[in-house]
Design a protein around this motif. Structure first.
Motif, PDB file in Angstrom:
ATOM      1  N   GLU A  88      58.605 -42.331  -7.533  1.00 57.17           N
ATOM      2  CA  GLU A  88      59.519 -42.538  -8.666  1.00 57.17           C
ATOM      3  C   GLU A  88      58.939 -43.555  -9.647  1.00 57.17           C
ATOM      4  O   GLU A  88      58.166 -44.428  -9.272  1.00 57.17           O
ATOM      5  N   ASN A  89      59.381 -43.455 -10.900  1.00 54.43           N
ATOM      6  CA  ASN A  89      59.136 -44.479 -11.932  1.00 54.43           C
ATOM      7  C   ASN A  89      57.651 -44.788 -12.101  1.00 54.43           C
ATOM      8  O   ASN A  89      57.257 -45.950 -12.221  1.00 54.43           O
ATOM      9  N   TYR A  90      56.843 -43.747 -12.139  1.00 58.41           N
ATOM     10  CA  TYR A  90      55.398 -43.922 -12.249  1.00 58.41           C
ATOM     11  C   TYR A  90      55.030 -44.555 -13.589  1.00 58.41           C
ATOM     12  O   TYR A  90      55.587 -44.208 -14.628  1.00 58.41           O
ATOM     13  N   ALA A  91      54.079 -45.476 -13.561  1.00 54.44           N
ATOM     14  CA  ALA A  91      53.537 -46.137 -14.772  1.00 54.44           C
ATOM     15  C   ALA A  91      54.556 -47.026 -15.456  1.00 54.44           C
ATOM     16  O   ALA A  91      54.653 -47.069 -16.676  1.00 54.44           O
ATOM     17  N   GLN A  92      55.327 -47.776 -14.665  1.00 51.56           N
ATOM     18  CA  GLN A  92      56.254 -48.742 -15.263  1.00 51.56           C
ATOM     19  C   GLN A  92      55.459 -49.944 -15.780  1.00 51.56           C
ATOM     20  O   GLN A  92      54.300 -50.148 -15.430  1.00 51.56           O
ATOM     21  N   GLY A  93      56.123 -50.739 -16.589  1.00 53.22           N
ATOM     22  CA  GLY A  93      55.509 -51.998 -17.037  1.00 53.22           C
ATOM     23  C   GLY A  93      54.959 -51.903 -18.433  1.00 53.22           C
ATOM     24  O   GLY A  93      55.642 -51.456 -19.354  1.00 53.22           O
ATOM     25  N   SER A  94      53.721 -52.305 -18.556  1.00 49.87           N
ATOM     26  CA  SER A  94      53.083 -52.469 -19.858  1.00 49.87           C
ATOM     27  C   SER A  94      52.980 -51.167 -20.651  1.00 49.87           C
ATOM     28  O   SER A  94      53.017 -50.073 -20.094  1.00 49.87           O
ATOM     29  N   SER A  95      52.782 -51.335 -21.954  1.00 52.86           N
ATOM     30  CA  SER A  95      52.627 -50.167 -22.839  1.00 52.86           C
ATOM     31  C   SER A  95      51.184 -49.705 -22.915  1.00 52.86           C
ATOM     32  O   SER A  95      50.874 -48.757 -23.625  1.00 52.86           O
ATOM     33  N   ARG A  96      50.276 -50.392 -22.202  1.00 54.73           N
ATOM     34  CA  ARG A  96      48.841 -50.142 -22.408  1.00 54.73           C
ATOM     35  C   ARG A  96      48.480 -48.668 -22.231  1.00 54.73           C
ATOM     36  O   ARG A  96      48.579 -48.106 -21.135  1.00 54.73           O
ATOM     37  N   GLU A  97      48.083 -48.031 -23.334  1.00 53.32           N
ATOM     38  CA  GLU A  97      47.746 -46.614 -23.290  1.00 53.32           C
ATOM     39  C   GLU A  97      46.427 -46.396 -22.559  1.00 53.32           C
ATOM     40  O   GLU A  97      46.109 -45.275 -22.151  1.00 53.32           O
ATOM     41  N   HIS A  98      45.693 -47.482 -22.371  1.00 49.76           N
ATOM     42  CA  HIS A  98      44.443 -47.385 -21.618  1.00 49.76           C
ATOM     43  C   HIS A  98      44.702 -46.846 -20.212  1.00 49.76           C
ATOM     44  O   HIS A  98      43.827 -46.243 -19.604  1.00 49.76           O
ATOM     45  N   ALA A  99      45.936 -47.054 -19.705  1.00 46.67           N
ATOM     46  CA  ALA A  99      46.278 -46.547 -18.372  1.00 46.67           C
ATOM     47  C   ALA A  99      46.439 -45.022 -18.387  1.00 46.67           C
ATOM     48  O   ALA A  99      46.658 -44.407 -17.349  1.00 46.67           O
ATOM     49  N   ALA A 100      46.353 -44.410 -19.575  1.00 44.49           N
ATOM     50  CA  ALA A 100      46.291 -42.943 -19.664  1.00 44.49           C
ATOM     51  C   ALA A 100      44.932 -42.510 -20.216  1.00 44.49           C
ATOM     52  O   ALA A 100      44.342 -41.544 -19.731  1.00 44.49           O
ATOM     53  N   ILE A 101      44.428 -43.245 -21.217  1.00 50.00           N
ATOM     54  CA  ILE A 101      43.159 -42.806 -21.841  1.00 50.00           C
ATOM     55  C   ILE A 101      42.016 -42.867 -20.826  1.00 50.00           C
ATOM     56  O   ILE A 101      41.215 -41.931 -20.719  1.00 50.00           O
TER      57      ILE A 101
END
Ligand code: MIC
Length: 651
Positions: A537-550
């Protein structure tokens, strides 16, 4: 129909859709805020989009995160950002001028306006009656280019505040109480609006504290009315002309209701390693403390520093404790220095006084000793975020932090009355603060000839191919619930300097969870053309850092298959063309193992039809139904391979 404050804000910015919870709405964006750790990528995206000049009413670039200059990289980024501000027409807040959220509230925020920021704590501006959203950098870049921001219309939760806060408690205890009740995902899909007579005891900066950490609840944003408290605040900032009243109509209603009697609030504390792990300070009192840090966007007010100085006045902090003071801004320092002996009292008590900025909040220095307790007035304590792998970070109010600094152990601040026979110090805010705008550089009128100044570590945005129709790829990692972006792609002194260099930063993807990830991802990319991740559940909560997708996309991530997502993390996956799939049957999560091979077919056609995607687990010979909740616009973005490709194809 009587409207609440949120509805008024949304209605006055709505460019598409209707205010029906769960459906996509488009909002006109008046202002943007970027900080350096995410802003370099935003500027590279503006470059990739061939933007000439910002189309917002106001855009400001702050330098508050990557302040340590252990080599040339961060310093190069500062110069790059300065040149990008001139090139694209943004204000530039120089390194050391202070933390974006507070400086923006003090210098630029206007009640009734909308704001998007490449930082998840941007909703802090909701404290002054703005409609403020945190978002991935590319969403901010798109808004800077004049496009609307899209979000699913949230439910509006009205939180009625009654009573008055008791001595030794403050705004941080209120938002920690909300976190105790709702944990890190209870605010998902909601805007939290505070109302009621209890607001009278909360200044603009107190409301900033509560709105800032609404992000930790997973809320889309937080909203407060713009009333006399905001008027007084803008007067103190020499900006009274920017005040507009914005209050709920008589009889306005909310989708959901909650109530807090402020008189019942006690000192609260979030225990390691989640902001939602909240108990009363009393319950953990007596534990030995090794570090106390004051500051950050979660307690940025002049009051927050003054109260600590008043508590430690004429005393010396425990010799076991490193007492770090991170001022919010130069304005905070100047004003603190002007209030009696406040600044001297801090220094004299043993404070290690640092430059203005985020610092240890994002692991930029100030790592605590191993296996030792650190008490911080910051917003987050995800595992390892401080820079120490086995950290024990607690989050608390300035009062609780000051008490621990003196006693060397977690202490309910109400006990200070007995220990030091002291009364709760009463803060009297200055009518007018000292204002110094010299560190804010205005954009030039003529910008088209200006060159971007790129140091050797700054690499242009990578190109991504469009979405494939069929993949057969391994599960490289299976993670549990509430995985934060700090775990997906850590921050800290080692990693942050690579925020403007995707190939280099990608070596740290999931490093904290599994340090073989990068190697395995590269091998999977070569052999199978990519990989997937399975999550709870709630994957990738927290910061807005798009680097965690790019960066995962750069390493070949095709899809995430999760039980559910955090809002910004989910949006970032879409923006960079990673399929955010959800288990139609959450129990299927249990039957997948790391290294299972997953086959997805007819992906493009299924998306066009908005039909579920069948995911075949080749190893187990099972088929799972994977769903997704993408709007038509997001489906186009996915098919194009991400938002930049989509934007370019339309412009
Ligand atoms: C954070 O508090 O996690 C940060 C650092 O401010 C981030 C931004 C980042 O990762 O650069 C955020 O909240 O968005």
């Amino acid at each position: 129909m009587p409207l609440n404050v949120t509805q008024k804000l949304i209605q006055s910015h709505l460019v598409s859709g209707e205010m029906t919870p769960g459906t996509e709405i488009g909002l006109r964006i008046d202002q943007s805020l970027t900080q350096d750790a995410t802003g370099t990528m935003v500027m590279l995206e503006l470059e990739a989009m061939n933007l000439d000049r910002v189309k917002t009413e106001l855009s400001v670039q702050y330098v508050d995160h990557n302040l340590l200059q252990t080599d040339y990289k961060n310093a190069d980024d500062h110069l790059f950002l300065r040149s990008a501000c001139q090139r694209f027409g943004l204000w530039y807040s120089r390194p050391g001028n202070g933390i974006s959220h507070a400086v923006h509230t003090e210098r630029f925020g206007i009640p009734g306006k909308s704001l998007i920021g490449s930082d998840s704590h941007t909703p802090a501006a909701g404290g002054m009656g703005m409609l403020a959203f945190g978002a991935g950098g590319i969403d901010v870049a798109i808004a800077i280019a004049g496009e609307p921001m899209y979000v699913k219309m949230p439910q509006i939760m009205g939180v009625k505040l009654t009573g008055k806060l008791p001595d030794w408690t403050s705004a941080k205890d209120v938002v920690l109480e909300m976190l105790r009740r709702y944990d890190v995902d209870g605010g998902r899909g909601k805007i939290i609006e505070y109302y009621g007579e209890g607001l009278d005891c909360l200044s603009a900066m107190d409301r900033h504290v509560i709105a800032n950490m609404g992000t930790e609840l997973g809320a889309t944003t937080t909203v407060f009315p713009s009333d006399q408290k905001i008027q007084q605040f803008l007067q103190s900032q020499d900006r009274e002309e920017d005040w507009v009243e914005l209050v709920a109509d008589e009889g306005a209603e909310y989708d959901l209701y909650e109530e807090i009697d402020l008189a019942q609030i006690e000192p609260m504390i979030a225990c390691p390693s989640s902001p939602g792990n909240v108990v009363r300070v009393q319950e953990v009192a007596g534990k030995e403390v090794n570090q106390v840090v004051i500051g950050s966007s979660a307690n940025p007010g002049l009051r927050d520093f003054w109260i600590v100085s008043a508590i430690v006045k004429d005393k010396v902090v425990s010799d076991r404790v490193s007492f770090d003071v991170n001022p919010t801004s130069r304005q905070t320092i100047e004003n603190l220095a002007a209030i009696d002996s406040a600044f001297l009292d801090l220094i004299h008590s043993g404070a290690r006084f640092h430059q203005a900025g985020c610092l240890g909040c994002i692991g930029m220095g100030q790592a605590p000793a191993s296996d030792q307790i650190s008490l911080r007035t910051m917003p987050r304590n995800f595992p390892g975020r401080s820079g120490t792998a086995d950290d024990k970070v607690y989050l608390c109010s300035p009062e609780t932090a000051a008490a621990a600094a003196l006693t060397g152990e977690i202490t309910d601040p109400r006990r200070l009355e007995d220990i030091y026979t002291m009364k709760y110090p009463q803060f009297v805010p200055p009518e007018k603060e000292i204002i110094n705008t010299d560190m804010l550089v205005a954009p030039p009128d003529n910008n088209s000839e200006i060159e971007l100044e790129k140091g050797p570590n700054i690499k242009s945005f990578p190109e991504f191919e469009k979405l494939r129709d069929r993949v057969n790829v391994p599960v490289l990692l299976k993670v549990s619930d509430n995985i934060s972006t700090d775990e997906i792609l850590p921050a800290g002194t080692r990693v942050l300097p690579y925020r403007s260099n995707i190939p280099a930063i990608s070596q740290f993807v999931y490093y904290m969870v599994d340090d073989t990830f990068n190697e395995r991802a590269q091998a999977a990319q070569e052999k199978f053309g990519g990989h997937v991740i399975v999550a709870g559940e709630n994957y990738a909560q927290g910061s807005s850092r798009e680097h965690a997708a790019i960066a995962p996309r750069y390493l070949g991530q095709v899809a995430v298959l999760a039980k559910s997502y955090a809002r910004i993390g989910w949006q970032n996956l879409v923006n960079f063309g990673i399929l955010p799939l959800e288990f139609a049957n959450p129990a299927d999560y249990n039957s997948i193992e790391e290294a299972d091979q997953l086959e997805l077919v007819d992906i493009r056609e299924s998306l066009r039809q908005k039909a579920p995607i069948a995911v075949r687990n080749v190893n187990k010979d099972l088929t799972y139904k994977a769903q997704y909740s993408l709007s038509d616009r997001q489906i186009e973005i996915m098919l194009a391979g991400g938002l930049i490709n989509w934007y370019k194809s339309r412009n």
